[in-house]
Design a protein around this motif. Structure first.
Motif, PDB file in Angstrom:
ATOM      1  N   VAL A 147      15.295  43.514  -1.343  1.00 30.31           N
ATOM      2  CA  VAL A 147      15.464  42.618  -0.202  1.00 30.31           C
ATOM      3  C   VAL A 147      14.144  42.320   0.504  1.00 30.31           C
ATOM      4  O   VAL A 147      14.011  41.319   1.193  1.00 30.31           O
ATOM      5  N   ALA A 148      13.152  43.193   0.326  1.00 34.27           N
ATOM      6  CA  ALA A 148      11.912  43.093   1.104  1.00 34.27           C
ATOM      7  C   ALA A 148      11.280  41.707   1.030  1.00 34.27           C
ATOM      8  O   ALA A 148      10.916  41.124   2.055  1.00 34.27           O
ATOM      9  N   THR A 149      11.142  41.158  -0.179  1.00 33.51           N
ATOM     10  CA  THR A 149      10.500  39.855  -0.337  1.00 33.51           C
ATOM     11  C   THR A 149      11.314  38.765   0.347  1.00 33.51           C
ATOM     12  O   THR A 149      10.769  37.921   1.065  1.00 33.51           O
ATOM     13  N   ALA A 150      12.626  38.788   0.110  1.00 35.73           N
ATOM     14  CA  ALA A 150      13.491  37.780   0.720  1.00 35.73           C
ATOM     15  C   ALA A 150      13.441  37.868   2.233  1.00 35.73           C
ATOM     16  O   ALA A 150      13.417  36.850   2.937  1.00 35.73           O
ATOM     17  N   GLU A 172      23.244  23.643   8.250  1.00 28.38           N
ATOM     18  CA  GLU A 172      22.104  23.049   7.544  1.00 28.38           C
ATOM     19  C   GLU A 172      21.039  24.089   7.229  1.00 28.38           C
ATOM     20  O   GLU A 172      20.466  24.097   6.138  1.00 28.38           O
ATOM     21  N   GLU A 173      20.772  25.001   8.166  1.00 22.82           N
ATOM     22  CA  GLU A 173      19.747  26.017   7.958  1.00 22.82           C
ATOM     23  C   GLU A 173      20.196  27.062   6.946  1.00 22.82           C
ATOM     24  O   GLU A 173      19.429  27.517   6.113  1.00 22.82           O
ATOM     25  N   VAL A 174      21.453  27.460   7.053  1.00 20.48           N
ATOM     26  CA  VAL A 174      21.959  28.514   6.167  1.00 20.48           C
ATOM     27  C   VAL A 174      21.986  28.044   4.719  1.00 20.48           C
ATOM     28  O   VAL A 174      21.609  28.765   3.806  1.00 20.48           O
ATOM     29  N   LEU A 175      22.454  26.820   4.508  1.00 24.03           N
ATOM     30  CA  LEU A 175      22.544  26.315   3.138  1.00 24.03           C
ATOM     31  C   LEU A 175      21.170  26.204   2.492  1.00 24.03           C
ATOM     32  O   LEU A 175      21.027  26.318   1.284  1.00 24.03           O
ATOM     33  N   LYS A 176      20.146  25.973   3.315  1.00 26.61           N
ATOM     34  CA  LYS A 176      18.783  25.871   2.787  1.00 26.61           C
ATOM     35  C   LYS A 176      18.087  27.231   2.750  1.00 26.61           C
ATOM     36  O   LYS A 176      16.978  27.340   2.267  1.00 26.61           O
ATOM     37  N   GLY A 177      18.767  28.254   3.259  1.00 23.17           N
ATOM     38  CA  GLY A 177      18.138  29.575   3.384  1.00 23.17           C
ATOM     39  C   GLY A 177      18.139  30.360   2.094  1.00 23.17           C
ATOM     40  O   GLY A 177      18.928  31.280   1.920  1.00 23.17           O
ATOM     41  N   ALA A 181      20.317  33.678   0.859  1.00 23.44           N
ATOM     42  CA  ALA A 181      21.196  33.602  -0.311  1.00 23.44           C
ATOM     43  C   ALA A 181      20.855  34.708  -1.298  1.00 23.44           C
ATOM     44  O   ALA A 181      21.745  35.340  -1.883  1.00 23.44           O
ATOM     45  N   ARG A 182      19.550  34.973  -1.470  1.00 27.90           N
ATOM     46  CA  ARG A 182      19.114  36.022  -2.377  1.00 27.90           C
ATOM     47  C   ARG A 182      19.543  37.398  -1.860  1.00 27.90           C
ATOM     48  O   ARG A 182      19.971  38.259  -2.608  1.00 27.90           O
ATOM     49  N   MET A 183      19.427  37.598  -0.535  1.00 24.13           N
ATOM     50  CA  MET A 183      19.828  38.873   0.059  1.00 24.13           C
ATOM     51  C   MET A 183      21.304  39.162  -0.200  1.00 24.13           C
ATOM     52  O   MET A 183      21.678  40.262  -0.613  1.00 24.13           O
ATOM     53  N   VAL A 184      22.147  38.174   0.058  1.00 25.78           N
ATOM     54  CA  VAL A 184      23.593  38.350  -0.127  1.00 25.78           C
ATOM     55  C   VAL A 184      23.904  38.619  -1.592  1.00 25.78           C
ATOM     56  O   VAL A 184      24.721  39.484  -1.927  1.00 25.78           O
ATOM     57  N   SER A 185      23.242  37.899  -2.483  1.00 26.93           N
ATOM     58  CA  SER A 185      23.453  38.099  -3.917  1.00 26.93           C
ATOM     59  C   SER A 185      23.078  39.519  -4.330  1.00 26.93           C
ATOM     60  O   SER A 185      23.785  40.173  -5.110  1.00 26.93           O
ATOM     61  N   ILE A 186      21.958  40.029  -3.807  1.00 22.73           N
ATOM     62  CA  ILE A 186      21.499  41.391  -4.117  1.00 22.73           C
ATOM     63  C   ILE A 186      22.492  42.423  -3.589  1.00 22.73           C
ATOM     64  O   ILE A 186      22.841  43.386  -4.288  1.00 22.73           O
ATOM     65  N   PRO A 230      23.372  36.782  11.657  1.00 27.05           N
ATOM     66  CA  PRO A 230      24.216  35.576  11.662  1.00 27.05           C
ATOM     67  C   PRO A 230      24.069  34.741  10.396  1.00 27.05           C
ATOM     68  O   PRO A 230      25.044  34.166   9.908  1.00 27.05           O
ATOM     69  N   ALA A 231      22.845  34.674   9.873  1.00 24.82           N
ATOM     70  CA  ALA A 231      22.620  33.886   8.660  1.00 24.82           C
ATOM     71  C   ALA A 231      23.288  34.536   7.449  1.00 24.82           C
ATOM     72  O   ALA A 231      23.841  33.851   6.587  1.00 24.82           O
ATOM     73  N   VAL A 232      23.261  35.874   7.363  1.00 21.42           N
ATOM     74  CA  VAL A 232      23.916  36.585   6.252  1.00 21.42           C
ATOM     75  C   VAL A 232      25.419  36.368   6.310  1.00 21.42           C
ATOM     76  O   VAL A 232      26.067  36.069   5.301  1.00 21.42           O
TER      77      VAL A 232
END
Length: 579
Positions: A147-150, A172-177, A181-186, A230-232
């Motif tokens: 997660v560190a890089t993301a 708009e911000e979340v979809l571009k984030g 997205a990488r954090m949640v996937s990990i 909030p973004a996660v």
């Protein structure tokens, strides 16, 4: 070096001439000797590593028997460990012992020697099985490094938004984030790889905490800055097709993803908390079929009783226990043994946890009126032989289940009670007449899941005398027919525990085993239901059947070495007043 290893294996009769010729040919085609021998399944990893250690003149160690302190693992920077595939395995203040994935990697040896000389340490390189080294590297890396890089990429965007008071949850911000997205996937991938049943993402003490439920116990795996929470949460909502701008009410959804070649379902539940939201994700591996009763840990006596009861053409088969006690898994294990071409099996579930070929699975959807009662009415028009309803939650469902049983259907379902005795009072509390319960119920099962002792670090455990004295009367009550081998109800008693190793991540536990209490509703038991069904009368009938209580089954499994005495106390405390 390869020739030396092959010579050692040949001298030990571990490989014959034909296999050596095959392996040599594979090496000539570009494979390493380890890939050819271990990958080709000619020898286990441990045997190959022992031969390599002998050829190199280095010590061999088995890391499944080692508990590596966190302080030791932190002696070498994580980046260095991952780059050179090395694990610090022991440190006594002067000598640093290190296991290397490739002991012939001279660049790694040079880096280690430089690090040791700078700190005044002596370096000791050992050989360990590659699978064990990779497993430890994976655990050490954990979520944090992934997660560190993301997180670094997300920091600028979301930290600035928090500072300026902007809404961190804008679509708009979340979809571009991409970092989020990488954090949640990990987080989701690590849960699947770690065998977690649930993921909790929650705001606490100014941080966003990620916890996994593994073997029934929640463990913190990661903490994130609060500004990214909030973004996660919004990212999870987007994946589950939930309303991301609705934060005032709970929402439920579903995410389906393919992870490591498996189709995984994540059942999503959001909950408003003070000034924020919490997300819980139930992890369901739909590619895995239902286990057998034996695999769950049921005794042969219990399996025989269940097999006898499910041969009946009608009646109710009820499993009870708290959430997460494996009730549905037990139902499906029983259903699987009934699955045949001449039998129509239909289920109503929330959610569908296992898919069995030949069984009609149906997912209820309360939001459109497709509830358990509505679904059960529909199923009764589907010409079923066997019906499984995920849970009897209310009077309407209970009445329909009784009706189905009376009209020639075998009914499987679950209830929420502490023990088997509570099944009948619970149905009565729902408004079901005692004579109807007596006419339909066949078998009741109460179940818990106890953590199993890790096979890699299992050892005899010393138990305090006062604890032994406390449980001796309970062990003495266990029917003699359940004892086997040298085990007796009079002792001496030997208990076991896990000391902690690389295999179990230092917890001492790996996997779970079912603890069960079975009660057959015989003719005598049916008369008891009609006459009042008191606890005292139930206990006498259970003794007549030579059945065990939950507590007794748990104690016997501890004596048999499946679980610890601490687990016995933990999982049976609500059904044992004096614990």
């Amino acid at each position: 070096m390869d020739e030396q290893i092959l010579a050692i294996l040949k001298a030990k009769n571990a490989l014959d001439e034909k296999t050596i010729a095959i392996v040599t040919d594979l090496v000539a085609r570009g494979k390493t000797l380890e890939q050819a021998i271990v990958g080709g399944r000619y020898l286990p990893d441990q045997e190959f590593s022992k031969a390599r250690a002998e050829a190199m003149g280095r010590p061999y160690i088995d890391l499944t028997e080692r508990v590596i302190p966190k302080e030791t693992l932190e002696l070498i920077p994580q980046e260095t460990q991952q780059t050179y595939q090395i694990v610090p395995t022991a440190f006594d203040g002067a000598t640093l012992e290190v296991a290397m994935l490739d002991p012939n990697d001279f660049h790694a040896v040079e880096a280690l020697e430089f690090l040791a000389s700078e700190r005044g340490w002596t370096l000791k390189i050992v050989v360990a099985p590659s699978t064990q080294i990779l497993s430890i590297l994976k655990k050490v890396k954990g979520l944090g490094a992934d997660v560190a890089t993301a997180l670094a990429q997300a920091k600028g965007k979301y930290a600035r938004k928090e500072a300026t008071g902007e809404d961190a949850g804008k679509l708009e911000e979340v979809l571009k984030g991409a970092p989020v997205a990488r954090m949640v996937s990990i987080i989701m991938r690590q849960a699947v790889e770690g065998g977690a049943s649930d993921i909790h993402i929650e705001p606490i003490m100014g941080e966003s905490r990620v916890r996994y439920r593994i073997d029934g116990v929640l463990r913190t795996s990661l903490t994130l800055p609060m500004y990214v929470h909030p973004a996660v949460v919004s990212r999870v909502k987007v994946l589950a097709n939930l309303k991301i701008d609705e934060t005032r009410v709970p929402q439920d959804g579903r995410i389906t993803q393919e992870i490591n070649g498996k189709k995984i379902d994540f059942r999503i539940s959001t909950l408003p908390v003070v000034d924020n939201e919490k997300v819980v994700m139930r992890v369901l591996d739909t590619s895995v079929g239902a286990p057998t009763l034996q695999q769950l840990g049921y005794r042969k006596e219990h399996v025989a009783l269940i097999a006898e009861q499910i041969k009946k053409s009608f009646g109710m088969f009820l499993v009870t226990g708290p959430t997460g006690s494996g009730k549905s898994t037990t139902l499906f294990a029983a259903l699987s043994s009934l699955n045949a071409e001449g039998v129509n099996i239909s289920t109503l579930e929330d959610p569908v946890e296992y898919y069995i070929s030949g069984v009609n699975h149906s997912q209820i959807r309360p939001e459109i009126g497709y509830t358990f009662p509505a679904g059960l009415r529909a199923l009764l028009r589907q010409d079923p032989n066997v019906i499984m309803v995920g849970e009897v939650r209310d009077r309407e469902t209970a009445e329909l289940a009784i009706h189905a049983s009376l009209t020639g259907h075998l009914m499987f379902s679950t209830l929420h009670t502490n023990d088997v005795f509570g099944v009948v009072p619970r149905l009565m509390d729902m408004g079901i007449e005692p004579f109807l319960i007596a006419a339909t119920i066949n078998l009741g099962i109460a179940q818990r899941l106890a953590r199993k002792i890790c096979s890699g670090c299992k050892a005899v455990q010393e138990i305090e005398e006062k604890t032994i004295q406390k449980i001796m009367p309970e062990i003495a009550r266990i029917p003699k027919r359940f004892f086997s081998g040298t085990l007796t109800s009079t002792g001496p008693f030997t208990f076991y525990h896990g000391t902690g190793c690389a295999k179990c991540g230092g917890s001492g536990y790996q996997g779970r085993v079912a603890i069960a209490e079975l009660f057959e509703y015989t003719a005598q038991a049916r008369k008891l239901i009609e006459s009042g069904f008191t606890q005292e009368a139930f206990n006498k009938e259970r003794d007549r059947q030579q059945a065990m209580s939950l507590r007794e089954d748990a104690l016997l499994k501890a004596l048999e070495g499946f679980t610890t005495i601490e687990e016995v106390f933990r999982i049976t405390q609500e059904v044992q007043e004096d614990v």
